[in-house]
Motif scaffolding. Structure first.
Motif, short mmCIF file in Angstrom:
data_model
loop_
_atom_site.label_atom_id
_atom_site.label_comp_id
_atom_site.label_asym_id
_atom_site.label_seq_id
_atom_site.Cartn_x
_atom_site.Cartn_y
_atom_site.Cartn_z
N GLU A 1 125.16 111.54 3.05
CA GLU A 1 123.68 111.01 2.87
C GLU A 1 122.77 112.00 2.40
OE1 GLU A 1 121.20 108.80 6.12
OE2 GLU A 1 123.28 109.02 6.52
N TYR A 2 122.87 113.12 2.84
CA TYR A 2 121.75 114.23 2.60
C TYR A 2 121.81 114.31 1.13
CZ TYR A 2 119.54 118.53 2.14
OH TYR A 2 118.67 119.59 1.87
N THR A 3 122.78 114.52 0.43
CA THR A 3 122.96 114.69 -0.89
C THR A 3 122.28 113.53 -1.62
OG1 THR A 3 125.16 115.65 -0.39
CG2 THR A 3 124.36 115.63 -2.98
N GLN A 4 122.64 112.37 -1.20
CA GLN A 4 121.95 111.11 -1.75
C GLN A 4 120.59 111.37 -1.75
OE1 GLN A 4 123.75 108.12 0.44
NE2 GLN A 4 125.93 108.47 -0.53
N THR A 5 119.95 111.70 -0.42
CA THR A 5 118.50 111.67 -0.37
C THR A 5 118.03 112.89 -1.37
OG1 THR A 5 118.97 111.37 1.78
CG2 THR A 5 116.65 112.16 1.36
N LEU A 6 118.55 114.05 -1.43
CA LEU A 6 118.12 115.31 -2.28
C LEU A 6 118.07 114.65 -3.55
CD1 LEU A 6 120.05 118.61 -1.96
CD2 LEU A 6 117.75 118.01 -1.66
N ILE A 7 118.99 113.77 -3.99
CA ILE A 7 118.94 113.48 -5.54
C ILE A 7 118.05 112.25 -5.75
CG2 ILE A 7 120.54 112.23 -7.19
CD1 ILE A 7 122.97 113.88 -6.19
N ASN A 8 118.16 111.37 -4.71
CA ASN A 8 117.18 110.38 -4.94
C ASN A 8 115.46 110.94 -5.11
OD1 ASN A 8 118.98 108.37 -5.12
ND2 ASN A 8 118.92 107.76 -2.87
N SER A 9 115.41 111.96 -4.31
CA SER A 9 113.85 112.49 -4.35
C SER A 9 113.55 113.00 -5.39
CB SER A 9 113.84 113.64 -2.93
OG SER A 9 114.63 114.79 -3.41
N VAL A 10 114.50 113.42 -6.50
CA VAL A 10 114.07 114.10 -7.62
C VAL A 10 113.98 112.89 -8.67
CG1 VAL A 10 114.31 116.41 -7.27
CG2 VAL A 10 116.28 115.17 -8.13
N ILE A 11 114.67 111.85 -8.78
CA ILE A 11 114.80 110.97 -9.48
C ILE A 11 113.50 110.16 -9.66
CG2 ILE A 11 115.66 108.68 -10.25
CD1 ILE A 11 118.58 109.87 -9.23
N LEU B 1 117.83 121.09 -7.92
CA LEU B 1 118.90 120.46 -8.41
C LEU B 1 119.16 120.45 -10.00
CD1 LEU B 1 119.17 116.89 -6.59
CD2 LEU B 1 120.71 118.81 -6.30
N GLY B 2 117.83 120.64 -10.71
CA GLY B 2 117.83 120.79 -11.96
C GLY B 2 118.54 121.97 -12.64
N ARG C 1 130.17 114.83 -10.54
CA ARG C 1 130.50 113.73 -9.53
C ARG C 1 129.66 114.18 -8.33
NH1 ARG C 1 130.66 113.59 -4.43
NH2 ARG C 1 131.80 115.63 -4.17
N VAL C 2 128.97 115.16 -8.03
CA VAL C 2 128.23 115.31 -7.05
C VAL C 2 126.74 114.84 -7.40
CG1 VAL C 2 126.75 117.01 -5.41
CG2 VAL C 2 129.20 117.55 -5.87
N MET C 3 126.33 114.79 -8.48
CA MET C 3 125.22 114.60 -8.82
C MET C 3 125.02 112.83 -9.09
SD MET C 3 123.31 116.93 -8.99
CE MET C 3 123.26 118.79 -8.89
N GLU C 4 126.41 112.30 -9.53
CA GLU C 4 126.30 110.99 -9.79
C GLU C 4 126.87 109.96 -8.72
OE1 GLU C 4 128.12 111.16 -13.82
OE2 GLU C 4 126.57 112.17 -14.32
N ASP C 5 127.79 110.73 -8.04
CA ASP C 5 128.60 109.83 -6.67
C ASP C 5 128.40 110.71 -5.58
OD1 ASP C 5 129.84 108.19 -5.64
OD2 ASP C 5 131.73 108.84 -6.22
N GLY D 1 120.40 123.56 -1.75
CA GLY D 1 119.91 123.06 -0.23
C GLY D 1 118.51 123.23 -0.09
N GLU D 2 118.00 122.82 0.69
CA GLU D 2 116.55 122.88 0.92
C GLU D 2 116.17 124.31 1.67
OE1 GLU D 2 116.09 119.67 3.79
OE2 GLU D 2 116.68 120.71 5.38
#
Ligand SMILES: Nc1ncnc2c1ncn2[C@@H]1O[C@H](COP(=O)(O)OP(=O)(O)OP(=O)(O)O)[C@@H](O)[C@H]1O
Length: 276
Positions: free
Chosen positions: A266-276, A232-233, A258-262, A59-60
């Motif tokens: 919405e917040y988890t999606q943003t977290l993951i997208n921000s590091v890709i 996240l890494g 599962r959490v990382m791929e699916d 989490g942030e």
């Protein structure tokens, strides 16, 4: 029963009031109660951990990860008000209500904590070996040679040169200091290790080495772990399951893959997208 079960964990900095629960959290977008001003660092947290399992908490900054880790590590209450229950297998007692001595013994034996900040985890004026030996001495080890031998063994395990054992910890590199913390946490063969932001203050190659050392030991010894990180890494590398925190609440949990791929939230999606 699981190795560790926690229910209804809560930490509030401030007086608290009847509105705190309702007026904070993900839905309201804040961890600060608008009525009394208290900070609800974490609330309504339930989790369990099996032997040898690694649970990631991500989490942030300010989402409540360290406050939660302190509760799980049975750290002495320094500030704020806490509530909820933490139980270890074969022990019916709520350890958050246990007396100081019981919690102290568990922190020395069953639960090893690697603090986020080196200054909280090590006495830098002491030797590296002395920092590890301190854990053994406070759990009853008395024979000088046995202590030295166990410290040597822990240094080898955590890949710190044994030849540096008698040097002051402030002369160690950041990565070595972190590995001394891990050696300390492992000293009495705990069932559970809690790592709070294990890579803070380390550059990338040193981070990788610390994480590799920890991952190898965790698997070899089958010790359970809770890994707290904003990265996240780190959680992806180490954790079997992951909890995502925001504004003091767990907003998503599941198998790390599962959490990382699916990600569902919405917040988890943003977290993951921000590091890709
Ligand atoms: N001693 C304290 N007194 C008052 N508020 C506090 C105290 N400690 C933490 N807080 C507040 O509690 C909230 C959660 O803090 P916490 O350190 O648990 O979050 P975190 O996710 O670990 O953040 P970070 O990654 O920055 O360490 C924050 O809003 C923080 O300001």
């Amino acid at each position: 029963m699981s190795l560790l079960e926690a229910t209804g964990l809560q930490k509030v900095y401030g007086e608290g009031c009847d509105a705190c629960q309702e007026r904070t959290g993900d839905r309201t977008g804040t961890n600060q109660c608008p009525v009394c001003g208290s900070v609800v660092a974490c609330a309504n947290v339930d989790l369990n951990l099996e032997t040898g399992e690694v649970l990631g908490i991500v989490g942030e900054s300010g989402s409540g990860k360290s406050s939660l880790a302190e509760l799980l590590a049975l750290e002495p209450e320094t500030a704020g008000n806490q509530d909820g229950a933490v139980q270890l297998a074969e022990c019916d007692e709520n350890l958050l209500d246990a007396d100081y001595q019981t919690r102290h013994e568990l922190r020395n034996g069953e639960i090893g904590l690697v603090h986020q900040h080196i200054r909280d985890g090590l006495t830098l004026e002491f030797t590296g070996g002395g920092n590890v030996a301190e854990k053994l001495l406070s759990s009853g080890w008395r024979n000088y040679e046995d202590v030295r031998e166990r410290v040597r063994e822990l240094f080898r395990e955590t890949e710190i040169p044994v030849s540096r054992m008698d040097d002051p910890a402030h002369t160690y590199s950041g990565g070595m200091q972190r590995r001394v913390q891990i050696a300390r946490a492992l000293a009495n063969d705990p069932e559970l290790i809690i790592l709070d932001e294990p890579t803070t203050g380390l550059d990338v190659s040193v981070q990788a080495r610390v994480l590799d050392v920890f991952r190898r030991i965790q698997r070899e010894e089958d010790v359970a772990a809770i890994v707290v990180s904003h990265d996240l890494g780190v959680v992806r590398l180490l954790a079997d399951r992951t909890l995502v925190m925001r504004h003091g609440r767990v907003i998503e949990s599941g198998l790390t893959d599962r959490v990382m791929e699916d990600p569902h939230h919405e917040y988890t999606q943003t977290l993951i997208n921000s590091v890709i």
